[in-house]
Design an enzyme around this catalytic site. Sequence first.
Site, PDB file in Angstrom:
ATOM      1  N   SER A 159       0.030  -1.139  -6.328  1.00 46.81           N
ATOM      2  CA  SER A 159       0.179  -2.392  -7.057  1.00 46.81           C
ATOM      3  C   SER A 159       0.876  -2.167  -8.397  1.00 46.81           C
ATOM      4  O   SER A 159       0.742  -1.116  -9.005  1.00 46.81           O
ATOM      5  CB  SER A 159      -1.201  -2.992  -7.324  1.00 46.81           C
ATOM      6  OG  SER A 159      -1.813  -3.343  -6.113  1.00 46.81           O
ATOM      7  N   HIS A 163       0.811  -1.212   0.000  1.00 47.14           N
ATOM      8  CA  HIS A 163       0.000   0.000   0.000  1.00 47.14           C
ATOM      9  C   HIS A 163       0.848   1.267   0.000  1.00 47.14           C
ATOM     10  O   HIS A 163       0.321   2.358  -0.176  1.00 47.14           O
ATOM     11  CB  HIS A 163      -0.991  -0.028   1.168  1.00 47.14           C
ATOM     12  CG  HIS A 163      -2.176  -0.897   0.863  1.00 47.14           C
ATOM     13  ND1 HIS A 163      -3.469  -0.526   1.087  1.00 47.14           N
ATOM     14  CD2 HIS A 163      -2.241  -2.124   0.299  1.00 47.14           C
ATOM     15  CE1 HIS A 163      -4.297  -1.486   0.696  1.00 47.14           C
ATOM     16  NE2 HIS A 163      -3.551  -2.469   0.215  1.00 47.14           N
ATOM     17  N   GLU A 207       5.342 -33.845   0.012  1.00 47.60           N
ATOM     18  CA  GLU A 207       4.095 -33.365  -0.579  1.00 47.60           C
ATOM     19  C   GLU A 207       4.393 -32.726  -1.933  1.00 47.60           C
ATOM     20  O   GLU A 207       5.506 -32.269  -2.196  1.00 47.60           O
ATOM     21  CB  GLU A 207       3.461 -32.343   0.364  1.00 47.60           C
ATOM     22  CG  GLU A 207       2.896 -32.964   1.625  1.00 47.60           C
ATOM     23  CD  GLU A 207       1.536 -33.578   1.388  1.00 47.60           C
ATOM     24  OE1 GLU A 207       1.504 -34.704   0.868  1.00 47.60           O
ATOM     25  OE2 GLU A 207       0.532 -32.945   1.731  1.00 47.60           O
ATOM     26  N   LYS A 249     -14.294  -8.018  -7.859  1.00 50.09           N
ATOM     27  CA  LYS A 249     -13.553  -8.880  -8.778  1.00 50.09           C
ATOM     28  C   LYS A 249     -12.818  -9.981  -8.009  1.00 50.09           C
ATOM     29  O   LYS A 249     -12.794 -11.148  -8.423  1.00 50.09           O
ATOM     30  CB  LYS A 249     -12.566  -8.050  -9.604  1.00 50.09           C
ATOM     31  CG  LYS A 249     -11.982  -8.827 -10.774  1.00 50.09           C
ATOM     32  CD  LYS A 249     -11.179  -7.933 -11.716  1.00 50.09           C
ATOM     33  CE  LYS A 249     -10.609  -8.751 -12.854  1.00 50.09           C
ATOM     34  NZ  LYS A 249      -9.819  -7.953 -13.798  1.00 50.09           N
ATOM     35  N   ASP A 250     -12.220  -9.614  -6.869  1.00 50.69           N
ATOM     36  CA  ASP A 250     -11.541 -10.611  -6.040  1.00 50.69           C
ATOM     37  C   ASP A 250     -12.530 -11.646  -5.510  1.00 50.69           C
ATOM     38  O   ASP A 250     -12.217 -12.833  -5.441  1.00 50.69           O
ATOM     39  CB  ASP A 250     -10.829  -9.944  -4.848  1.00 50.69           C
ATOM     40  CG  ASP A 250      -9.487  -9.329  -5.254  1.00 50.69           C
ATOM     41  OD1 ASP A 250      -9.028  -9.599  -6.381  1.00 50.69           O
ATOM     42  OD2 ASP A 250      -8.911  -8.582  -4.450  1.00 50.69           O
TER      43      ASP A 250
END
Lengths: 435, 252
Positions: free
Chosen positions: A220, A216, A288, A244-245
């Site tokens: 971005s 922040h 894994e 959108k997220d």
Amino acid sequence: MGHGERTAFENPVIEWIDSRLPIFTMMQKEYGVFPTPKNFNYFWNFGAIAMFMLVTMIVTGIVLAMHYTANTHLAFDSVERIMRDVNGGWLLRYIHMNGASFFFIAVYIHIFRGMYYGSYKRPRELLWILGVAIFLLMMATAFIGYVLPWGQMSLWGATVITNLFSAIPLVGDSIVTLLWGGFSVDNPTLTRFFALHYLLPFVIFAVVFIHVWALHITGSNNPLGIDTKGPQDTVPFNPYYTIKDSFGLVVFLMLYALFIFFMPNALGHPDNYTPANPLVTPAHIVPEWYFLPFYAILRAITFSIDIPFTDITIITAKLGGVIAMFGSILLWFVLPWLDSHPIRSAKFRPVFRYFFLLLLADFIFLGYVGSQPADATMFGLPLSVFGLGATAYYFAFFIVILPWLSKHEKGRELPASIHEAVLAKNKKKAVEISE
Amino acid sequence: MKKTLLSLLAVVTCAYSAPALASGGTEAPPHVHWEFSGPFGTYDRAALQRGLKIYREVCSSCHAVKHLAFRNLTDLGYNEEQVKAIAAEYTVTDGPDEDGEMFERPARPSDRFPSPYPNENAAKAANGVAPPDLSLIVKARHHGANHVFGILTGYEEAPEDHPLADGQHWNKYMPGHVIAMAKPLSNGQVTYEDGTIETVEQYAQDVAQFLAWASEPDLEARKRFGISALIFLAVFAGVMYRLKKAVWKDVH
């Protein structure tokens, strides 16, 4: 987070709190009106998705811990009790167990998105470094978490991985003893791993907080990799990216649910449903899936480095493998300096793009190599040869190709601004539709 | 975009799970069509009850199912009275009583199936190798229920060049082929009251299904829950998509 200008809220309760602790002002600033580039694609969803997965893991993990017993005689059975006798226990455990995989899926996409679009570059170096730290913490947490059910793969995976530290000269053996709390993987190992498995997620949470804070400050990155130049390039985070997220998250959850409900054990290993037995070694010890590329790098180094014409070994094969494995991730910390090309996004760096996509394929191939037994073959050759080749490309990409491209790749011309690029794209689309 | 993600996931899943399923060198067991496979599959109650009978009459002399309680048998379609009656056929050790003595009593539905041996060493002493607990065997083996079916039907004469030691047997589907368990089932060995044919294949299918249930008793609830969860998520995703379109309409 500072205490600069503050506009009063209409709601008296909110105003009362906010004038004393401007938490609503902060939320409004960071998640409400926060200016965000308007040209994100769906790859930008995975930060929020990873955050959701972290919270999911912490919440289910806390409830599982209420029923789990960290004792070598009871751990395996206590997990079965959760599966059979605790109300909704099977659901909790399958959410948690597959959640680890889906957390890694989200984070891998998030990381490779960052690499593709050059999100690690100035001014976001520290943001990137914090992300790599989160990834390392996740690996540690996932590894020790896999030990807790105390199945065969828990015990033997833990034995193989902790033994790696013994390759470190001088202090190696002491480190291993400290990890084990004794002279083999046993009850003291299980109890300390449980304690750490409860602790580390909160450390991750704290680093994620700093990661988001750093995000922040710089703002971005975006698919074009160019800076925002004004309000015409951005939209407020809410509602544009909250919605959108959320949409992206729900689609991701559908895949996640598919595994939880219809193939909950597909990503695990059957051997972990056999209780740990120090006297029986499984035929084929595999970690894994999310560790397999790194496991392949570890196993690729099968030669020692000696001083010629003497018997003196500088680096044993084992130490070499350990250095390569940890080195392969530690390289990410200096990625912003290995790649100093001024253009961020691979969209405008065709040569970088080519080598990067090759790296992605290389990484997936390494995963395949890691999943195979040590004596596997491919096209009549030992698979380890391909593993070594893939490892060599991995390192060459970071150490040779990136620095070279930084100096020599010309790159394409960048658009003047996000706004113009978006307009041009829409115009092109409109023309195509009218044709 | 979604397609890219889906195919990426598909590639990753195939790359990682397929090789893990292949167990080196030994032929894969036959693929049985199980009623409980697929997204809507459920256990066949009659097969489960027959499987329980085989477990009780054959397997249970050496193999424990320690994670199963008698109360779980209501899943097989038995009512509480029937479960009580089955439990009462077993004796369990309880205590200590007021005098500090352990005592034996008939089992109750809340008890777990008693194990055939008091401890692992006793099991080892009696068999050479301790017979594994079967409550999770289907989840603990590659190929799951097919593996169990394969083992029970895969006994053969050992090849000439492969002499077997005492207490060793040859099995087509056992990794490495050598197995300590002698051929446990033969045609007509267990009597079925429902008229089902009494062959080794039928026995093997029934007991494998029973053991699949023992490994994953909540499979049916899980799938039911999963269908509702996916329907909910699909509708939710549709709503979010429309909402997203509406919100973004005026941008650009």
